[in-house]
Design an enzyme around this catalytic site. Structure first.
Site, PDB file in Angstrom:
ATOM      1  N   LYS A 113     -31.496 -17.401  50.387  1.00  0.00           N
ATOM      2  CA  LYS A 113     -32.147 -18.709  50.073  1.00  0.00           C
ATOM      3  C   LYS A 113     -31.398 -19.962  50.877  1.00  0.00           C
ATOM      4  CE  LYS A 113     -34.924 -18.129  46.055  1.00  0.00           C
ATOM      5  NZ  LYS A 113     -35.333 -18.732  44.712  1.00  0.00           N
ATOM      6  N   LYS A 195     -41.153  -7.890  50.028  1.00  0.00           N
ATOM      7  CA  LYS A 195     -41.840  -8.013  48.807  1.00  0.00           C
ATOM      8  C   LYS A 195     -42.888  -9.156  48.559  1.00  0.00           C
ATOM      9  CE  LYS A 195     -39.252 -11.311  46.262  1.00  0.00           C
ATOM     10  NZ  LYS A 195     -39.681 -11.934  44.876  1.00  0.00           N
ATOM     11  N   LYS A 198     -43.811 -15.927  46.476  1.00  0.00           N
ATOM     12  CA  LYS A 198     -44.518 -17.177  46.326  1.00  0.00           C
ATOM     13  C   LYS A 198     -44.330 -18.052  47.778  1.00  0.00           C
ATOM     14  CE  LYS A 198     -43.905 -17.802  41.416  1.00  0.00           C
ATOM     15  NZ  LYS A 198     -43.087 -18.582  40.668  1.00  0.00           N
TER      16      LYS A 198
HETATM   17  P1  ATP Z   1     -40.015 -16.144  45.985  1.00  0.00           P
HETATM   18  O1  ATP Z   1     -40.064 -14.804  46.326  1.00  0.00           O
HETATM   19  O2  ATP Z   1     -40.486 -17.433  46.462  1.00  0.00           O
HETATM   20  O3  ATP Z   1     -38.536 -16.597  45.509  1.00  0.00           O
HETATM   21  P2  ATP Z   1     -41.093 -14.971  43.395  1.00  0.00           P
HETATM   22  O4  ATP Z   1     -42.438 -14.605  44.049  1.00  0.00           O
HETATM   23  O5  ATP Z   1     -39.878 -14.075  43.448  1.00  0.00           O
HETATM   24  O6  ATP Z   1     -40.401 -16.319  44.341  1.00  0.00           O
HETATM   25  P3  ATP Z   1     -40.276 -15.981  41.119  1.00  0.00           P
HETATM   26  O7  ATP Z   1     -40.601 -17.106  40.161  1.00  0.00           O
HETATM   27  O8  ATP Z   1     -38.905 -15.752  41.578  1.00  0.00           O
HETATM   28  O9  ATP Z   1     -41.116 -15.750  42.247  1.00  0.00           O
HETATM   29  O10 ATP Z   1     -40.613 -14.737  40.101  1.00  0.00           O
HETATM   30  C1  ATP Z   1     -40.764 -14.640  38.894  1.00  0.00           C
HETATM   31  C2  ATP Z   1     -40.936 -13.158  38.185  1.00  0.00           C
HETATM   32  O11 ATP Z   1     -41.726 -12.331  39.062  1.00  0.00           O
HETATM   33  C3  ATP Z   1     -39.564 -12.469  38.313  1.00  0.00           C
HETATM   34  O12 ATP Z   1     -39.317 -11.786  37.053  1.00  0.00           O
HETATM   35  C4  ATP Z   1     -39.553 -11.861  39.543  1.00  0.00           C
HETATM   36  O13 ATP Z   1     -38.675 -10.606  39.118  1.00  0.00           O
HETATM   37  C5  ATP Z   1     -40.890 -11.274  39.377  1.00  0.00           C
HETATM   38  N1  ATP Z   1     -41.520 -11.006  40.859  1.00  0.00           N
HETATM   39  C6  ATP Z   1     -41.439 -11.873  41.786  1.00  0.00           C
HETATM   40  N2  ATP Z   1     -42.043 -11.126  43.029  1.00  0.00           N
HETATM   41  C7  ATP Z   1     -42.312  -9.822  42.553  1.00  0.00           C
HETATM   42  C8  ATP Z   1     -42.879  -8.708  43.244  1.00  0.00           C
HETATM   43  N3  ATP Z   1     -43.029  -8.904  44.504  1.00  0.00           N
HETATM   44  N4  ATP Z   1     -43.207  -7.719  42.756  1.00  0.00           N
HETATM   45  C9  ATP Z   1     -42.619  -7.617  41.347  1.00  0.00           C
HETATM   46  N5  ATP Z   1     -42.042  -8.628  40.689  1.00  0.00           N
HETATM   47  C10 ATP Z   1     -41.916  -9.654  41.371  1.00  0.00           C
END
Ligand code: ATP
Ligand code: LTN
Length: 339
Positions: A113, A195, A198
């Site tokens: 980040k 992955k 968001k």
């Molecule tokens: P960013 O990737 O923009 O940092 P994010 O999509 O990872 O955000 P978070 O709010 O950090 O979103 O994650 C919320 C929850 O969703 C966490 O428990 C994280 O492990 C899970 N998560 C996020 N992305 C994935 C994914 N691609 N597959 C499975 N679990 C996920």
């Protein structure tokens, strides 16, 4: 027997997607019966990168509504907003004062980040300490998260152990991460090597967002990147990452075994058919959640009441824990009435 305690959190940064749902939320919902759960909208964590205040306010309520719509039941679980409970920010300071800087500088999420920011905020480095407090101020045994958060939960264990050994007592419970087997890592539909995220969800065809309508979901799956072959199999081969991801999504939604999933696709005519059927189960799962979400957002007073109740329950656990911690560390507690 006392129930195991579970804590998990999710940031109100918008664009909730299928990865968040399958990697986190769906498992939270499933585990509600047999455990004592605390689920937290971690708005303080969102401040670790610059936010628009109005947008953050909206996203915080919106995320709470999504969680309720997905099946978090306020009569079974405690759902609350992190900043509503003083223990989190206050206790984080106390933990900062026992956490070596080097531990934080090593975190891969921080490095990733920080590399994307022009100016890195102190809060971003401190993010895992705030997260550690979230967990240990509730004496949580288990932390259900996606694979990407495993390192942070391991750091939480180190911080808890360090406090316990510095002050010579078993004050904090040492939590463990619980990573779901299916859905732990949902990959981007446009790039199955990265992955679903968001922060990339605004890109066409990257993510399936919970807000997307059935047509958009169908289109995203239709465009999903696969390989030039035609074999529908679970596989670690990077070539087959796209197909593997589609099967993984189907498996996580339907709760079927790998063998059952493959049996469902035994008669599929190529990847087009695979994508269509995966889209169908995803749409069937998301559509009713979306309807409940719309109803909850139409009644903000009721939503705020539910969240106030959650905050009260959460504060009753974590505020006394942080007060005890202050005492252990040598701070003088105020006389009753000066809070
Ligand atoms: P960013 O990737 O923009 O940092 P994010 O999509 O990872 O955000 P978070 O709010 O950090 O979103 O994650 C919320 C929850 O969703 C966490 O428990 C994280 O492990 C899970 N998560 C996020 N992305 C994935 C994914 N691609 N597959 C499975 N679990 C996920
Ligand atoms: N860092 C987590 C969100 C989070 C969390 C927590 C998860 C904050 N506090 C406590 C589990 C337990 C994330 O980005 N998904």
């Amino acid at each position: 027997m006392t129930k195991k305690r579970v804590f998990s959190g999710i940031q109100p940064t918008g664009n909730l997607h299928l990865g968040n749902y399958l990697g986190a939320i769906k498992n939270w919902v499933k585990g509600q019966e047999e455990k004592e759960n605390f689920f937290c909208v971690v708005d303080l964590h969102s401040l670790t990168v610059p936010q628009d205040p109005d947008d953050l306010r909206f996203q915080t309520r919106s995320l709470a509504a999504w969680l309720l719509a997905a099946g978090i039941d306020p009569d079974k679980s405690t759902l609350f907003i992190q900043s509503h409970v003083r223990a989190h920010a206050e206790g984080c300071w106390l933990l900062n004062c026992i956490t070596p800087l080097g531990w934080l500088q090593r975190m891969t999420q921080f490095k990733d980040k920080a590399a994307k920011q022009e100016s890195v905020l102190t809060g971003l480095l401190d993010y895992p300490v705030l997260m550690a407090g979230d967990i240990i101020f509730y004496d949580a045994d288990e932390v259900p998260v996606g694979e990407d958060q495993k390192q942070h939960v391991e750091l939480t264990r180190d911080i808890a152990q360090r406090f316990n050994s510095l002050y010579g007592q078993e004050f904090f419970v040492i939590p463990k991460p619980v990573i779901p087997e299916a859905g732990a890592r949902v990959m981007g539909l446009d790039n199955p090597a990265a992955k679903m995220s968001k922060s990339l969800a605004h890109l066409r065809g990257h993510a399936v967002r919970l807000l997307d309508d059935p047509k958009e979901i169908g289109r995203s799956f239709k465009r999903a990147v696969t390989d030039s072959g035609q074999e529908i199999v679970f596989s670690d081969d990077p070539e087959k990452a796209g197909v593997n991801n589609l099967l993984g999504i189907y498996k996580a939604i339907t709760d079927k075994s790998e063998a059952e999933v493959l049996a469902d696709f035994a008669d599929a005519r190529g990847y087009g058919d695979l994508k269509k059927r995966v889209a169908e189960v995803v749409i069937a799962e998301i559509a009713p959640i979306r309807e409940r979400y719309d109803r909850l957002m139409a009644d903000p007073a009721e939503l705020d009441n539910l969240l106030a109740r959650g905050a009260e329950q959460a504060a009753a656990v974590s505020n006394p824990k942080v007060d005890q911690m202050k005492e252990i560390m040598g701070l003088v507690l105020p006389v009753i009435g000066v809070q």
